[in-house]
Design a protein around this motif. Structure first.
Motif, PDB file in Angstrom:
ATOM      1  N   THR A   1      91.317  26.605 100.721  1.00 16.87           N
ATOM      2  CA  THR A   1      91.245  25.581 101.774  1.00 16.87           C
ATOM      3  C   THR A   1      90.506  24.322 101.352  1.00 16.87           C
ATOM      4  O   THR A   1      90.673  23.274 101.977  1.00 16.87           O
ATOM      5  CB  THR A   1      90.550  26.144 103.020  1.00 16.87           C
ATOM      6  N   GLY A   2      89.650  24.436 100.343  1.00 17.40           N
ATOM      7  CA  GLY A   2      88.842  23.291  99.948  1.00 17.40           C
ATOM      8  C   GLY A   2      87.640  23.066 100.848  1.00 17.40           C
ATOM      9  O   GLY A   2      87.009  22.011 100.779  1.00 17.40           O
ATOM     10  N   ALA A   3      87.309  24.054 101.688  1.00 15.45           N
ATOM     11  CA  ALA A   3      86.152  23.928 102.583  1.00 15.45           C
ATOM     12  C   ALA A   3      84.861  23.801 101.766  1.00 15.45           C
ATOM     13  O   ALA A   3      84.679  24.516 100.776  1.00 15.45           O
ATOM     14  CB  ALA A   3      86.073  25.140 103.517  1.00 15.45           C
ATOM     15  N   LYS A   4      83.978  22.906 102.166  1.00 14.87           N
ATOM     16  CA  LYS A   4      82.757  22.631 101.403  1.00 14.87           C
ATOM     17  C   LYS A   4      81.609  23.569 101.797  1.00 14.87           C
ATOM     18  O   LYS A   4      81.040  24.258 100.970  1.00 14.87           O
ATOM     19  CB  LYS A   4      82.347  21.176 101.595  1.00 14.87           C
ATOM     20  N   ASN A   5      81.232  23.539 103.070  1.00 17.53           N
ATOM     21  CA  ASN A   5      80.110  24.361 103.515  1.00 17.53           C
ATOM     22  C   ASN A   5      80.412  24.917 104.904  1.00 17.53           C
ATOM     23  O   ASN A   5      79.781  24.550 105.894  1.00 17.53           O
ATOM     24  CB  ASN A   5      78.820  23.533 103.539  1.00 17.53           C
ATOM     25  N   PRO A   6      81.387  25.829 104.994  1.00 14.33           N
ATOM     26  CA  PRO A   6      81.826  26.299 106.314  1.00 14.33           C
ATOM     27  C   PRO A   6      80.952  27.415 106.877  1.00 14.33           C
ATOM     28  O   PRO A   6      80.252  28.113 106.144  1.00 14.33           O
ATOM     29  CB  PRO A   6      83.224  26.849 106.006  1.00 14.33           C
ATOM     30  N   THR A   7      80.997  27.546 108.194  1.00 18.41           N
ATOM     31  CA  THR A   7      80.537  28.771 108.833  1.00 18.41           C
ATOM     32  C   THR A   7      81.677  29.775 108.694  1.00 18.41           C
ATOM     33  O   THR A   7      82.820  29.468 109.005  1.00 18.41           O
ATOM     34  CB  THR A   7      80.221  28.542 110.319  1.00 18.41           C
ATOM     35  N   VAL A   8      81.362  30.962 108.200  1.00 14.41           N
ATOM     36  CA  VAL A   8      82.397  31.941 107.852  1.00 14.41           C
ATOM     37  C   VAL A   8      82.439  33.065 108.885  1.00 14.41           C
ATOM     38  O   VAL A   8      81.414  33.693 109.177  1.00 14.41           O
ATOM     39  CB  VAL A   8      82.142  32.538 106.454  1.00 14.41           C
TER      40      VAL A   8
ATOM     41  N   VAL B   1      79.338  37.032 110.882  1.00 15.61           N
ATOM     42  CA  VAL B   1      79.321  35.573 110.852  1.00 15.61           C
ATOM     43  C   VAL B   1      78.319  35.183 109.780  1.00 15.61           C
ATOM     44  O   VAL B   1      77.141  35.575 109.830  1.00 15.61           O
ATOM     45  CB  VAL B   1      78.922  34.978 112.213  1.00 15.61           C
ATOM     46  N   ILE B   2      78.783  34.411 108.799  1.00 13.97           N
ATOM     47  CA  ILE B   2      78.013  34.147 107.584  1.00 13.97           C
ATOM     48  C   ILE B   2      77.950  32.642 107.326  1.00 13.97           C
ATOM     49  O   ILE B   2      78.919  31.925 107.576  1.00 13.97           O
ATOM     50  CB  ILE B   2      78.662  34.854 106.372  1.00 13.97           C
ATOM     51  N   ALA B   3      76.830  32.188 106.798  1.00 14.04           N
ATOM     52  CA  ALA B   3      76.698  30.794 106.372  1.00 14.04           C
ATOM     53  C   ALA B   3      75.950  30.763 105.045  1.00 14.04           C
ATOM     54  O   ALA B   3      75.142  31.654 104.744  1.00 14.04           O
ATOM     55  CB  ALA B   3      75.967  29.964 107.418  1.00 14.04           C
ATOM     56  N   TYR B   4      76.236  29.742 104.246  1.00 16.58           N
ATOM     57  CA  TYR B   4      75.590  29.595 102.942  1.00 16.58           C
ATOM     58  C   TYR B   4      74.347  28.734 103.098  1.00 16.58           C
ATOM     59  O   TYR B   4      74.418  27.610 103.601  1.00 16.58           O
ATOM     60  CB  TYR B   4      76.553  28.945 101.948  1.00 16.58           C
ATOM     61  N   SER B   5      73.206  29.273 102.707  1.00  9.14           N
ATOM     62  CA  SER B   5      71.943  28.554 102.859  1.00  9.14           C
ATOM     63  C   SER B   5      70.995  28.924 101.729  1.00  9.14           C
ATOM     64  O   SER B   5      70.828  30.102 101.415  1.00  9.14           O
ATOM     65  CB  SER B   5      71.308  28.895 104.214  1.00  9.14           C
ATOM     66  N   GLU B   6      70.394  27.918 101.094  1.00  3.84           N
ATOM     67  CA  GLU B   6      69.411  28.118 100.027  1.00  3.84           C
ATOM     68  C   GLU B   6      69.957  29.008  98.918  1.00  3.84           C
ATOM     69  O   GLU B   6      69.335  29.982  98.496  1.00  3.84           O
ATOM     70  CB  GLU B   6      68.104  28.687 100.608  1.00  3.84           C
TER      71      GLU B   6
END
Length: 274
Positions: free
Chosen positions: A121-128, A138-143
């Motif tokens: 998709t090319g998503a940069k920093n999505p909520t997954v 529900v996952i997010a990329y942090s640190e």
């Protein structure tokens, strides 16, 4: 250019993918389908994978138009998943890596879903929103790491749908969740079900128990149809997932949502998200 050959067999689907520098060259699969009303057992699923994996591997190489010499690395699903199918695929991957003298890489099933979604998709920093037969998170990329903001506290949404499909003897071909969605499109009556969101977490086991018992009573009395029950269950489960996903987006300040996992074939769920 780096060419990676990947084996996936964590559940009832065996697949072999070939990727070159982010471009998918091949992705053939075989799915173990059981009769309506039955789930798939680990030993039977592993037997299916053993019977199919070499054919799928050959098909992948032919589709990608490459040979073993072109492969730079062999990857495989290390977990989580069903033990016996995972072991089957791991043995094949290790054997291929040794025969072809290639490095071997074990991949986390969940991160593999997310990274493939970001790649496509090319998503940069999505909520997954990760929804599959065995996982709901529900996952997010942090640190520099993936962090779980919410998840199921009992069974996964895919497991809930699959088990309800057995109650109604819905076909497993191509998947119970897909067939429930098709029946739900014909439902006209909403049956109120328990709605269990606890902060950022969800619970599906109580909903499943409730609708299993209600199904027998309502279908016998004629109060509703199987299509109505499919519609009601799907709307309830998906509304819960949308609620915790939107809450995570607000917390992270995210403008993108990425749905990954075995249940992403549901357009109904995708259309409900922001």
């Amino acid at each position: 250019m780096t060419v990676v050959l990947g084996f996936e067999g964590s559940a009832n689907k065996i697949g072999v993918g070939i990727v070159r520098d982010g471009t998918v060259l091949a992705n053939p699969r075989r799915t173990y389908i059981t009769p309506p009303g039955q789930g798939f057992q680990p030993s039977d699923t592993a037997r299916h994978h053993r019977a199919c994996v070499l054919d799928v591997l050959q098909e992948a190489l032919q589709e990608a138009q490459i040979t073993a010499q072109d492969i730079d690395c062999v990857a495989y699903t290390k977990g989580p998943g069903m033990g016996a199918p995972l072991l089957t695929v791991a043995i094949v991957a290790r054997t291929v890596a040794q025969l072809w003298k290639k490095p071997l890489l074990g991949v986390n099933h969940c991160i593999g879903h997310i990274e493939m979604g970001r790649l496509i998709t090319g998503a940069k920093n999505p909520t997954v929103l990760y929804v599959s037969g065995g996982n709901t998170q529900v996952i997010a990329y942090s640190e520099h790491r993936y962090r779980i903001f919410g998840e199921t506290i009992d069974i996964a949404v895919g497991n809930c749908l699959d088990r309800f499909a057995r109650v109604l003897k819905i076909s497993n071909d191509p998947s119970p969740g897909y067939n429930i969605e098709q029946k739900a499109k014909k439902g006209t009556k909403f049956v109120e079900l328990p709605y269990t969101v606890k902060g950022m977490d969800v619970s599906f086991s109580g909903i499943l128990s409730y609708i299993e018992e209600a199904a027998h009573k309502m279908l016998l009395s004629g109060d509703c149809t199987p299509e109505d029950l499919c519609f009601s269950l799907q709307e309830t489960l998906f509304s819960m997932l949308v609620e915790i996903t939107e809450r995570a987006m607000a917390h992270c300040g995210s403008q993108e949502v990425l749905i990954v996992g075995g249940k992403i074939c549901s357009l109904t769920l995708a259309n409900q998200l922001p």
